[in-house]
Scaffold this motif. Structure first.
Motif, mmCIF file in Angstrom:
data_model
loop_
_atom_site.group_PDB
_atom_site.id
_atom_site.type_symbol
_atom_site.label_atom_id
_atom_site.label_comp_id
_atom_site.label_asym_id
_atom_site.label_seq_id
_atom_site.Cartn_x
_atom_site.Cartn_y
_atom_site.Cartn_z
ATOM 1 N N THR A 1 0.928 -1.164 -0.011
ATOM 2 C CA THR A 1 -0.083 -0.035 0.192
ATOM 3 C C THR A 1 0.813 1.432 -0.070
ATOM 4 O O THR A 1 0.587 2.274 -0.617
ATOM 5 N N TYR A 2 2.018 1.234 0.877
ATOM 6 C CA TYR A 2 2.776 2.504 0.892
ATOM 7 C C TYR A 2 3.568 2.610 -0.548
ATOM 8 O O TYR A 2 3.843 3.900 -1.020
ATOM 9 N N TYR A 3 3.986 1.547 -1.188
ATOM 10 C CA TYR A 3 4.530 1.711 -2.389
ATOM 11 C C TYR A 3 3.627 2.364 -3.501
ATOM 12 O O TYR A 3 4.009 2.984 -4.175
ATOM 13 N N VAL A 4 2.571 1.643 -3.381
ATOM 14 C CA VAL A 4 1.491 2.049 -4.636
ATOM 15 C C VAL A 4 1.017 3.337 -4.496
ATOM 16 O O VAL A 4 0.714 4.335 -5.402
ATOM 17 N N ALA A 5 0.969 3.986 -3.246
ATOM 18 C CA ALA A 5 0.587 5.302 -2.640
ATOM 19 C C ALA A 5 1.310 6.378 -3.417
ATOM 20 O O ALA A 5 0.941 7.238 -3.666
ATOM 21 N N PHE A 6 2.817 5.775 -3.225
ATOM 22 C CA PHE A 6 3.653 6.869 -3.725
ATOM 23 C C PHE A 6 3.881 6.711 -5.328
ATOM 24 O O PHE A 6 4.745 7.693 -5.876
ATOM 25 N N GLU A 7 3.552 5.626 -5.900
ATOM 26 C CA GLU A 7 3.532 5.325 -7.509
ATOM 27 C C GLU A 7 2.171 5.375 -7.980
ATOM 28 O O GLU A 7 2.384 4.381 -8.962
ATOM 29 N N TRP A 8 1.279 5.924 -7.639
ATOM 30 C CA TRP A 8 0.089 5.650 -8.059
ATOM 31 C C TRP A 8 0.080 6.107 -9.469
ATOM 32 O O TRP A 8 -0.875 5.363 -10.260
ATOM 33 N N SER A 9 0.837 6.989 -10.076
ATOM 34 C CA SER A 9 0.608 7.302 -11.608
ATOM 35 C C SER A 9 0.896 6.206 -12.448
ATOM 36 O O SER A 9 0.627 6.071 -13.596
ATOM 37 N N SER A 10 1.744 5.256 -11.894
ATOM 38 C CA SER A 10 2.278 4.063 -12.552
ATOM 39 C C SER A 10 1.160 3.130 -12.718
ATOM 40 O O SER A 10 1.271 2.203 -13.574
ATOM 41 N N ASP B 1 -2.895 -4.057 -11.564
ATOM 42 C CA ASP B 1 -1.578 -4.302 -11.121
ATOM 43 C C ASP B 1 -1.025 -3.836 -9.756
ATOM 44 O O ASP B 1 -0.143 -4.267 -9.167
ATOM 45 N N VAL B 2 -2.046 -3.315 -9.202
ATOM 46 C CA VAL B 2 -1.918 -2.940 -7.816
ATOM 47 C C VAL B 2 -1.758 -4.320 -6.876
ATOM 48 O O VAL B 2 -1.081 -4.379 -5.882
ATOM 49 N N PHE B 3 -2.531 -5.202 -7.385
ATOM 50 C CA PHE B 3 -2.518 -6.379 -6.478
ATOM 51 C C PHE B 3 -1.401 -7.370 -6.999
ATOM 52 O O PHE B 3 -1.287 -8.497 -6.547
ATOM 53 N N ALA B 4 -0.609 -6.839 -7.919
ATOM 54 C CA ALA B 4 0.458 -8.020 -8.891
ATOM 55 C C ALA B 4 1.603 -7.922 -7.739
ATOM 56 O O ALA B 4 2.442 -7.366 -8.475
ATOM 57 N N ILE B 5 1.852 -8.249 -6.750
ATOM 58 C CA ILE B 5 2.992 -7.942 -5.933
ATOM 59 C C ILE B 5 4.009 -8.688 -6.246
ATOM 60 O O ILE B 5 5.289 -8.538 -6.105
ATOM 61 N N TRP B 6 3.947 -9.827 -6.976
ATOM 62 C CA TRP B 6 4.877 -10.645 -7.585
ATOM 63 C C TRP B 6 5.772 -9.981 -8.749
ATOM 64 O O TRP B 6 6.790 -10.468 -9.036
ATOM 65 N N LYS B 7 5.226 -9.018 -9.189
ATOM 66 C CA LYS B 7 5.995 -7.888 -10.238
ATOM 67 C C LYS B 7 7.118 -7.220 -9.404
ATOM 68 O O LYS B 7 7.573 -6.315 -10.100
ATOM 69 N N GLY C 1 7.551 -4.081 -6.024
ATOM 70 C CA GLY C 1 6.998 -2.924 -5.497
ATOM 71 C C GLY C 1 6.473 -2.934 -4.076
ATOM 72 O O GLY C 1 5.179 -2.982 -3.951
ATOM 73 N N ILE C 2 7.358 -2.961 -2.948
ATOM 74 C CA ILE C 2 7.256 -2.904 -1.660
ATOM 75 C C ILE C 2 8.231 -2.223 -1.122
ATOM 76 O O ILE C 2 9.091 -1.846 -1.563
ATOM 77 N N ALA C 3 7.597 -1.538 0.034
ATOM 78 C CA ALA C 3 8.599 -0.620 0.837
ATOM 79 C C ALA C 3 8.858 -1.052 2.188
ATOM 80 O O ALA C 3 7.602 -1.296 2.875
ATOM 81 N N LEU D 1 11.495 6.332 -4.148
ATOM 82 C CA LEU D 1 10.164 6.900 -4.151
ATOM 83 C C LEU D 1 10.446 8.213 -3.869
ATOM 84 O O LEU D 1 11.002 8.830 -2.877
ATOM 85 N N CYS D 2 9.689 9.309 -4.530
ATOM 86 C CA CYS D 2 9.896 10.619 -4.660
ATOM 87 C C CYS D 2 8.910 11.467 -4.201
ATOM 88 O O CYS D 2 7.799 10.948 -4.729
ATOM 89 N N LEU D 3 8.991 12.364 -3.723
ATOM 90 C CA LEU D 3 7.945 13.220 -3.242
ATOM 91 C C LEU D 3 8.112 14.612 -4.036
ATOM 92 O O LEU D 3 8.967 15.365 -3.733
ATOM 93 N N GLY D 4 7.452 14.799 -5.457
ATOM 94 C CA GLY D 4 7.863 16.330 -6.239
ATOM 95 C C GLY D 4 8.835 16.058 -7.036
ATOM 96 O O GLY D 4 9.370 17.153 -7.459
ATOM 97 N N GLY D 5 9.385 14.946 -7.192
ATOM 98 C CA GLY D 5 10.518 14.806 -8.396
ATOM 99 C C GLY D 5 10.325 13.093 -8.912
ATOM 100 O O GLY D 5 9.609 12.729 -8.678
ATOM 101 N N GLN D 6 11.407 13.102 -9.560
ATOM 102 C CA GLN D 6 11.581 12.156 -10.506
ATOM 103 C C GLN D 6 12.939 11.127 -10.238
ATOM 104 O O GLN D 6 13.689 11.906 -10.213
ATOM 105 N N PRO D 7 12.763 9.799 -10.261
ATOM 106 C CA PRO D 7 14.178 9.072 -10.043
ATOM 107 C C PRO D 7 15.077 9.554 -11.403
ATOM 108 O O PRO D 7 14.350 9.739 -12.369
ATOM 109 N N PRO D 8 16.323 9.081 -11.318
ATOM 110 C CA PRO D 8 17.146 8.545 -10.224
ATOM 111 C C PRO D 8 17.426 9.402 -9.278
ATOM 112 O O PRO D 8 18.052 8.838 -8.211
#
Length: 283
Positions: free
Chosen positions: A66-75, A82-88, A90-92, A231-238
């Motif tokens: 949930t934490y990961y998806v919340a900050f990567e919601w746009s993806s 894919d929110v439920f596809a944890i095998w792919k 995306g955890i924090a 995970l970024c707040l207001g910016g983009q990786p890397p």
């Protein structure tokens, strides 16, 4: 130089055993036995840990995802399934800590046991599990740092490199840095636990948990600064240009909470408020 042999240990027909899954299973098994022993040493019912474990693992996984998806919601806008596809992936870990802590609070309220005593016997297993689990990142060729030519550099296959670093082959093995750091924390916690058990130092309930939060967060801040998949707040990786790294912000917050907790215990010489005990319960 480190080079991953690949994410899969072996495949038998449709069944695939992945290194990451195996490492997590090993960490859970070790954690169950270690925390059960620590619970007995602390004077708790060792069966509490085996009763708590399934709830704790489930809550940690849900919290981490949930934490990961919340900050990567746009993806996930194009395919929210894919929110439920944890095998792919995306955890924090910070989400796992939040979800796990909530589960422990509710469990302690249900069983009427002191929250901080339970948490104190869990945190050594948690940090040891983190040390083991980080090697899953190695086998998956993920969660690495910026390019480097240091002797302990990590080779990353081209398909796993971000576009800006396609021409680079070797990167900081941040999985190794965090694993070693966590092993050091584990040793520290076990030494403190033993000294407290022998009454050679004052170790009130909750102190061990605060030491864990403070020391883990301190290491995570500098290690996170090397990673190129934050995970970024207001910016983009890397590099989160124009923004902030969420893990560093969370680590600073946890350090402040842990520092205040230690001040409360040793400065004010008062026990920490117990969120696991109902107001009507005697304390």
């Amino acid at each position: 130089m480190f080079t991953s042999p690949g994410p899969e240990l072996f495949q038998l027909g449709p069944f695939v055993l992945r290194w990451y899954g195996l490492l997590i299973a090993v960490a859970v098994l070790i954690g169950l036995n270690l925390s059960s022993w620590l619970a007995r040493e602390r004077g708790l019912d060792a069966n509490l840990i085996s009763d708590l474990l399934p709830i704790l693992v489930l809550a940690a996984v849900i919290g981490a995802r949930t934490y990961y998806v919340a900050f990567e919601w746009s993806s996930y806008q194009r395919s929210w399934w894919d929110v439920f596809a944890i095998w792919k992936g995306g955890i924090a870990i910070h989400g796992a800590l939040l979800g796990g802590s909530l589960a422990v609070i509710l469990f302690c309220r249900w069983r009427r046991v002191p929250f901080w005593d339970v948490l104190d016997v869990l945190v050594p297993s948690v940090v040891l599990g983190q040390a083991i689990g980080r090697w899953g990142n190695f086998f998956n060729s993920e969660a690495f740092g910026v390019p480097t030519d240091l002797p302990w550099k990590l080779f990353i296959p081209e398909g796993n490199r971000p576009g800006v670093f396609k021409t680079s082959e070797y990167f900081h093995p941040t999985f190794l840095y965090e694993s070693l750091w966590n092993i050091g924390i584990f040793v520290l916690l076990m030494v403190l636990f033993r000294l407290g058990r022998e009454r050679k130092i004052s170790l009130p309930s909750g102190a061990l948990s605060c030491v864990y939060l403070l020391s883990y967060s301190l290491g995570r801040i500098w290690i996170e600064g090397l990673r190129i998949d934050p995970l970024c707040l207001g910016g983009q990786p890397p590099f989160c240009d124009g923004g902030l790294r969420i893990a560093q912000l969370m680590s600073l917050s946890l350090m402040a909470i842990a520092g205040f907790g230690l001040f409360w215990l040793y400065g004010r010489k008062s026990p920490l408020p117990d969120p696991g005990l109902k107001q009507a319960d005697p304390s």
